[in-house]
Write a protein that holds these residues in place. Sequence first.
Motif, PDB file in Angstrom:
ATOM      1  N   SER A  82      86.321   9.409  37.735  1.00  0.00           N
ATOM      2  CA  SER A  82      84.981   9.372  38.334  1.00  0.00           C
ATOM      3  C   SER A  82      84.574  10.747  38.827  1.00  0.00           C
ATOM      4  CB  SER A  82      84.952   8.372  39.498  1.00  0.00           C
ATOM      5  OG  SER A  82      85.231   7.069  39.055  1.00  0.00           O
ATOM      6  N   GLY A  83      85.548  11.456  39.425  1.00  0.00           N
ATOM      7  CA  GLY A  83      85.266  12.800  39.914  1.00  0.00           C
ATOM      8  C   GLY A  83      84.875  13.737  38.786  1.00  0.00           C
ATOM      9  N   PHE A  84      85.615  13.684  37.668  1.00  0.00           N
ATOM     10  CA  PHE A  84      85.287  14.522  36.509  1.00  0.00           C
ATOM     11  C   PHE A  84      83.932  14.139  35.919  1.00  0.00           C
ATOM     12  CE2 PHE A  84      89.815  15.812  36.122  1.00  0.00           C
ATOM     13  CZ  PHE A  84      89.609  17.174  35.961  1.00  0.00           C
ATOM     14  N   ALA A  85      83.639  12.843  35.894  1.00  0.00           N
ATOM     15  CA  ALA A  85      82.355  12.382  35.347  1.00  0.00           C
ATOM     16  C   ALA A  85      81.194  12.903  36.188  1.00  0.00           C
ATOM     17  CB  ALA A  85      82.335  10.862  35.288  1.00  0.00           C
ATOM     18  N   ILE A  86      81.346  12.788  37.517  1.00  0.00           N
ATOM     19  CA  ILE A  86      80.285  13.275  38.411  1.00  0.00           C
ATOM     20  C   ILE A  86      80.122  14.780  38.275  1.00  0.00           C
ATOM     21  CG2 ILE A  86      79.651  13.587  40.837  1.00  0.00           C
ATOM     22  CD1 ILE A  86      81.046  10.885  41.382  1.00  0.00           C
ATOM     23  N   TRP A  87      81.252  15.483  38.193  1.00  0.00           N
ATOM     24  CA  TRP A  87      81.209  16.939  38.010  1.00  0.00           C
ATOM     25  C   TRP A  87      80.518  17.313  36.699  1.00  0.00           C
ATOM     26  CZ3 TRP A  87      83.656  19.697  34.066  1.00  0.00           C
ATOM     27  CH2 TRP A  87      83.624  21.088  34.188  1.00  0.00           C
ATOM     28  N   GLY A  88      80.903  16.615  35.619  1.00  0.00           N
ATOM     29  CA  GLY A  88      80.319  16.907  34.309  1.00  0.00           C
ATOM     30  C   GLY A  88      78.822  16.638  34.276  1.00  0.00           C
ATOM     31  N   PRO A 112      83.534  26.932  35.098  1.00  0.00           N
ATOM     32  CA  PRO A 112      83.863  26.063  33.953  1.00  0.00           C
ATOM     33  C   PRO A 112      82.629  25.477  33.248  1.00  0.00           C
ATOM     34  CG  PRO A 112      84.030  24.803  35.969  1.00  0.00           C
ATOM     35  CD  PRO A 112      83.604  26.183  36.382  1.00  0.00           C
ATOM     36  N   THR A 113      81.418  25.949  33.636  1.00  0.00           N
ATOM     37  CA  THR A 113      80.202  25.398  33.023  1.00  0.00           C
ATOM     38  C   THR A 113      80.205  25.579  31.513  1.00  0.00           C
ATOM     39  OG1 THR A 113      79.001  25.994  35.045  1.00  0.00           O
ATOM     40  CG2 THR A 113      77.677  25.419  33.113  1.00  0.00           C
ATOM     41  N   VAL A 114      80.828  26.673  31.037  1.00  0.00           N
ATOM     42  CA  VAL A 114      80.851  26.949  29.603  1.00  0.00           C
ATOM     43  C   VAL A 114      81.533  25.815  28.831  1.00  0.00           C
ATOM     44  CG1 VAL A 114      83.037  28.237  29.723  1.00  0.00           C
ATOM     45  CG2 VAL A 114      81.394  28.725  27.892  1.00  0.00           C
TER      46      VAL A 114
END
Length: 206
Positions: A22-28, A172-174
């Motif tokens: 969930s954390g990675f999904a929200i970040w992405g 890490p936006t790239v």
Amino acid sequence: MKFPKWAIAVAVIFGFSILIISGFAIWGISKYNGLVTIDQNVKNKWSQVENQYQRRSDLIPNLVNVVKGYTSHERETLEGVINARSKATSTTINANDMDEAALKRFQQNQDALSSALSRLMVVVEKYPDLKANEQFRDLSSQLEGTENRIATARRDFNDAAQEYNTHRNKFPTVIVAGLAGFRERPYFTAQAGSEVAPTVDFSTEK
């Protein structure tokens, strides 16, 4: 009811896994939305570039017709402007598919039209009656203002593209940009030997 230790361990691991995913999904999603916002700004600035070039293109036929009435011996110069305008207007770019090669072709054709107009300006100097024509003076004034707005629109586009590229290429936006298909944006480059907008001055004063 008492659960076995292995079941509790599995539940804890599963819970942590859900939290991490969930954390990675929200970040992405956050990174994706940020890219969308900045990319939309680039597209908006590009539309302003297109609008100003279109405005210049719309002025040229009337300008050529007025000049033609006074300069019957300048057919080659007038045809040069007409042909350059035709080539410039036939070169379009979809903002979603813009790349360096496409922008280069677009700029080359627009710069060729600017050069053709510059040659026309030189011709006009030989015809004082034309320079005094009220319709001609009005059109030339509009053209001069449009050239300045083109220079401004191109600069604003480059600024927006630079902001977008800087944001896109940061880690890490790239990673999100690569996965989501956000490509780098190209830039306008200065026309050879020209750091300013073409001078359009048809005034009768010397």
